[in-house]
Motif scaffolding. Structure first.
Motif, PDB file in Angstrom:
ATOM      1  N   LYS A  45     -22.580   2.521   4.053  1.00 40.39           N
ATOM      2  CA  LYS A  45     -22.345   1.145   4.445  1.00 40.39           C
ATOM      3  C   LYS A  45     -21.013   0.724   3.825  1.00 40.39           C
ATOM      4  CE  LYS A  45     -26.540   1.043   6.119  1.00 40.39           C
ATOM      5  NZ  LYS A  45     -27.007   2.385   5.667  1.00 40.39           N
ATOM      6  N   LEU A  46     -20.281  -0.174   4.482  1.00 36.81           N
ATOM      7  CA  LEU A  46     -18.954  -0.563   4.002  1.00 36.81           C
ATOM      8  C   LEU A  46     -18.882  -2.069   3.732  1.00 36.81           C
ATOM      9  CD1 LEU A  46     -16.688   1.625   6.322  1.00 36.81           C
ATOM     10  CD2 LEU A  46     -17.302   2.039   3.927  1.00 36.81           C
ATOM     11  N   ILE A  47     -18.148  -2.399   2.667  1.00 35.55           N
ATOM     12  CA  ILE A  47     -17.973  -3.779   2.224  1.00 35.55           C
ATOM     13  C   ILE A  47     -16.492  -4.121   2.318  1.00 35.55           C
ATOM     14  CG2 ILE A  47     -18.235  -5.373   0.291  1.00 35.55           C
ATOM     15  CD1 ILE A  47     -20.391  -3.290  -0.786  1.00 35.55           C
ATOM     16  N   PRO A  48     -16.068  -4.922   3.291  1.00 35.90           N
ATOM     17  CA  PRO A  48     -14.640  -5.231   3.459  1.00 35.90           C
ATOM     18  C   PRO A  48     -14.154  -6.276   2.445  1.00 35.90           C
ATOM     19  CG  PRO A  48     -15.923  -5.608   5.484  1.00 35.90           C
ATOM     20  CD  PRO A  48     -16.893  -5.496   4.352  1.00 35.90           C
ATOM     21  N   ILE A  49     -13.037  -5.958   1.771  1.00 37.97           N
ATOM     22  CA  ILE A  49     -12.412  -6.877   0.819  1.00 37.97           C
ATOM     23  C   ILE A  49     -11.012  -7.212   1.317  1.00 37.97           C
ATOM     24  CG2 ILE A  49     -11.895  -7.303  -1.616  1.00 37.97           C
ATOM     25  CD1 ILE A  49     -13.254  -4.593  -2.191  1.00 37.97           C
ATOM     26  N   TYR A  50     -10.619  -8.458   1.147  1.00 38.12           N
ATOM     27  CA  TYR A  50      -9.266  -8.892   1.494  1.00 38.12           C
ATOM     28  C   TYR A  50      -8.657  -9.572   0.267  1.00 38.12           C
ATOM     29  CZ  TYR A  50      -5.448 -10.966   4.217  1.00 38.12           C
ATOM     30  OH  TYR A  50      -4.216 -11.322   4.713  1.00 38.12           O
ATOM     31  N   VAL A  51      -7.521  -9.057  -0.189  1.00 36.55           N
ATOM     32  CA  VAL A  51      -6.884  -9.607  -1.391  1.00 36.55           C
ATOM     33  C   VAL A  51      -5.876 -10.663  -0.961  1.00 36.55           C
ATOM     34  CG1 VAL A  51      -5.826  -9.074  -3.608  1.00 36.55           C
ATOM     35  CG2 VAL A  51      -7.137  -7.318  -2.415  1.00 36.55           C
ATOM     36  N   GLY A  52      -6.358 -11.883  -0.831  1.00 37.80           N
ATOM     37  CA  GLY A  52      -5.534 -12.965  -0.328  1.00 37.80           C
ATOM     38  C   GLY A  52      -4.633 -13.575  -1.369  1.00 37.80           C
ATOM     39  N   ALA A  53      -4.119 -14.750  -1.049  1.00 33.32           N
ATOM     40  CA  ALA A  53      -3.234 -15.465  -1.966  1.00 33.32           C
ATOM     41  C   ALA A  53      -3.977 -15.802  -3.246  1.00 33.32           C
ATOM     42  CB  ALA A  53      -2.718 -16.744  -1.305  1.00 33.32           C
ATOM     43  N   GLN A  54      -3.245 -15.847  -4.355  1.00 39.85           N
ATOM     44  CA  GLN A  54      -3.847 -16.055  -5.660  1.00 39.85           C
ATOM     45  C   GLN A  54      -3.514 -17.445  -6.216  1.00 39.85           C
ATOM     46  OE1 GLN A  54      -6.096 -13.726  -7.171  1.00 39.85           O
ATOM     47  NE2 GLN A  54      -5.968 -13.115  -5.011  1.00 39.85           N
ATOM     48  N   PRO A  55      -4.280 -17.891  -7.233  1.00 37.86           N
ATOM     49  CA  PRO A  55      -4.133 -19.268  -7.737  1.00 37.86           C
ATOM     50  C   PRO A  55      -2.733 -19.581  -8.250  1.00 37.86           C
ATOM     51  CG  PRO A  55      -6.176 -18.290  -8.527  1.00 37.86           C
ATOM     52  CD  PRO A  55      -5.404 -17.189  -7.876  1.00 37.86           C
ATOM     53  N   PRO A  56      -2.281 -20.815  -8.077  1.00 37.97           N
ATOM     54  CA  PRO A  56      -0.936 -21.191  -8.525  1.00 37.97           C
ATOM     55  C   PRO A  56      -0.773 -21.154 -10.042  1.00 37.97           C
ATOM     56  CG  PRO A  56      -2.145 -23.112  -7.712  1.00 37.97           C
ATOM     57  CD  PRO A  56      -2.956 -21.911  -7.352  1.00 37.97           C
ATOM     58  N   CYS A  57      -1.871 -21.320 -10.776  1.00 37.97           N
ATOM     59  CA  CYS A  57      -1.789 -21.337 -12.236  1.00 37.97           C
ATOM     60  C   CYS A  57      -2.091 -19.982 -12.853  1.00 37.97           C
ATOM     61  CB  CYS A  57      -2.752 -22.381 -12.809  1.00 37.97           C
ATOM     62  SG  CYS A  57      -4.494 -22.096 -12.355  1.00 37.97           S
ATOM     63  N   PRO A  85       2.699 -11.304  -4.998  1.00 38.03           N
ATOM     64  CA  PRO A  85       3.517 -11.467  -3.797  1.00 38.03           C
ATOM     65  C   PRO A  85       3.170 -12.712  -2.995  1.00 38.03           C
ATOM     66  CG  PRO A  85       2.843  -9.189  -4.028  1.00 38.03           C
ATOM     67  CD  PRO A  85       2.081  -9.966  -5.064  1.00 38.03           C
ATOM     68  N   GLU A  86       1.920 -13.157  -3.085  1.00 40.79           N
ATOM     69  CA  GLU A  86       1.518 -14.348  -2.336  1.00 40.79           C
ATOM     70  C   GLU A  86       0.675 -15.233  -3.247  1.00 40.79           C
ATOM     71  OE1 GLU A  86       0.102 -14.950   2.124  1.00 40.79           O
ATOM     72  OE2 GLU A  86      -1.543 -14.209   0.884  1.00 40.79           O
ATOM     73  N   LYS A  87       1.120 -16.489  -3.431  1.00 36.27           N
ATOM     74  CA  LYS A  87       0.384 -17.445  -4.249  1.00 36.27           C
ATOM     75  C   LYS A  87       0.117 -18.726  -3.470  1.00 36.27           C
ATOM     76  CE  LYS A  87       0.925 -16.400  -9.137  1.00 36.27           C
ATOM     77  NZ  LYS A  87       1.209 -16.989 -10.464  1.00 36.27           N
ATOM     78  N   ILE A  88      -0.970 -19.362  -3.827  1.00 40.77           N
ATOM     79  CA  ILE A  88      -1.345 -20.636  -3.223  1.00 40.77           C
ATOM     80  C   ILE A  88      -0.501 -21.750  -3.843  1.00 40.77           C
ATOM     81  CG2 ILE A  88      -3.252 -22.271  -2.934  1.00 40.77           C
ATOM     82  CD1 ILE A  88      -5.115 -19.797  -3.569  1.00 40.77           C
TER      83      ILE A  88
END
Length: 275
Positions: A102-114, A120-123
């Motif tokens: 079974k597979l568990i999809p993870i997405y490493v999105g934007a990270q907290p500004p603090c 590379p990508e921040k909120i």
């Protein structure tokens, strides 16, 4: 997630004991947020899972299918994803499913500004909503291209940050809500990975539950293979197969001649629907 979520240079971990248990409240079920007829049945896995930085080779996955682990988490995308994924293709997904994984999809999105460190990508407060929608659309496209169908969950990776910083926390919650709402609009289930001392705590203890993810994967490195006895929040939260628990990190393990460093997870939550 140990050093797997982002490169070590970008990784920020502030792990501490879980906060105080909050009063019991209603669970959040992503699958009930729309008419039942619009949603494929949830595919649930209950048992041990692992996550590792790069998806292992097909040969390794076959060798590791011994019965100890039944699911593997894979990083489907995100600008903050720490490892290249040469093995992670639609063909690989189909093949490991045929083996029985079974597979568990993870997405490493934007990270907290603090958050300490560079990503590379921040909120930001002004981009949180639009960025959440953009990243969710990208996450769905990436998952779908791998053969993970509508009805699958996508777990947003939110690393540790100072949740007492109100402006930062508000920006994170805006981003998460936008990400989750967009997922649901595309018939994918919302989930989030975070720390019991920070990012997961922010979701579990938020007073306003609107558009928060229906599945919570909490990092609490107590080496206990459970999603119940060490659950830090109200006992009626995230019930009905909606919890994952990362309980051990950086475990170097060898099975049938293949050695992989993994994080261990106790799982009782949705997994990908693969054709």
């Amino acid at each position: 997630m140990s050093s797997h979520r982002q490169s070590k240079k970008r990784r920020y971990i502030t792990w501490a004991a879980a906060g105080a248990v909050i009063a019991a409240g209603a669970g959040i079920a992503a699958q009930t947020s729309m008419a039942a007829t619009t949603w494929p049945a949830q595919k649930t896995y209950t048992g041990r899972a692992f996550d590792t930085c790069a998806a292992p080779s097909l040969a390794a996955m076959k060798a590791w299918h011994t019965g100890f682990y039944g699911a593997a988490a894979v990083y489907v995308g995100g600008k903050n994803r720490g490892c290249n994924q040469p093995n992670l293709t639609a063909s690989w997904v189909k093949s490991v499913k045929a083996v029985g994984w079974k597979l568990i999809p993870i997405y490493v999105g934007a990270q907290p500004p603090c958050q300490t460190g560079s990503s590379p990508e921040k909120i930001t407060a002004t981009t949180a909503a639009s960025l959440g929608a953009h990243d969710a659309a990208d996450a769905v496209a990436k998952a779908a291209a791998l053969g993970m169908k509508a009805g699958s969950p996508i777990y947003l990776d939110m690393e540790a940050y100072d949740v007492t910083n109100k402006a930062c926390n508000n920006a994170v919650l805006t981003y998460v809500r936008s990400f989750t709402k967009t997922l649901r609009g595309k018939t994918y289930r919302g989930g989030m990975y975070g720390f019991t001392s920070s990012s997961a705590k922010a979701i579990a203890t938020a007073t306003d539950k609107t558009d928060l993810p229906g599945n919570l994967w909490y990092a609490l490195w107590d080496k206990k293979n459970t999603t119940t006895t060490d659950w830090p929040w109200g006992p009626t939260q995230y019930t009905d197969h909606s919890r994952g628990h990362q309980y051990m990190v950086n475990s170097k393990e060898t099975r049938n001649g293949y050695t992989i460093t993994v994080d261990r997870d106790a799982w009782d939550a949705p997994v990908a629907i693969v054709g």
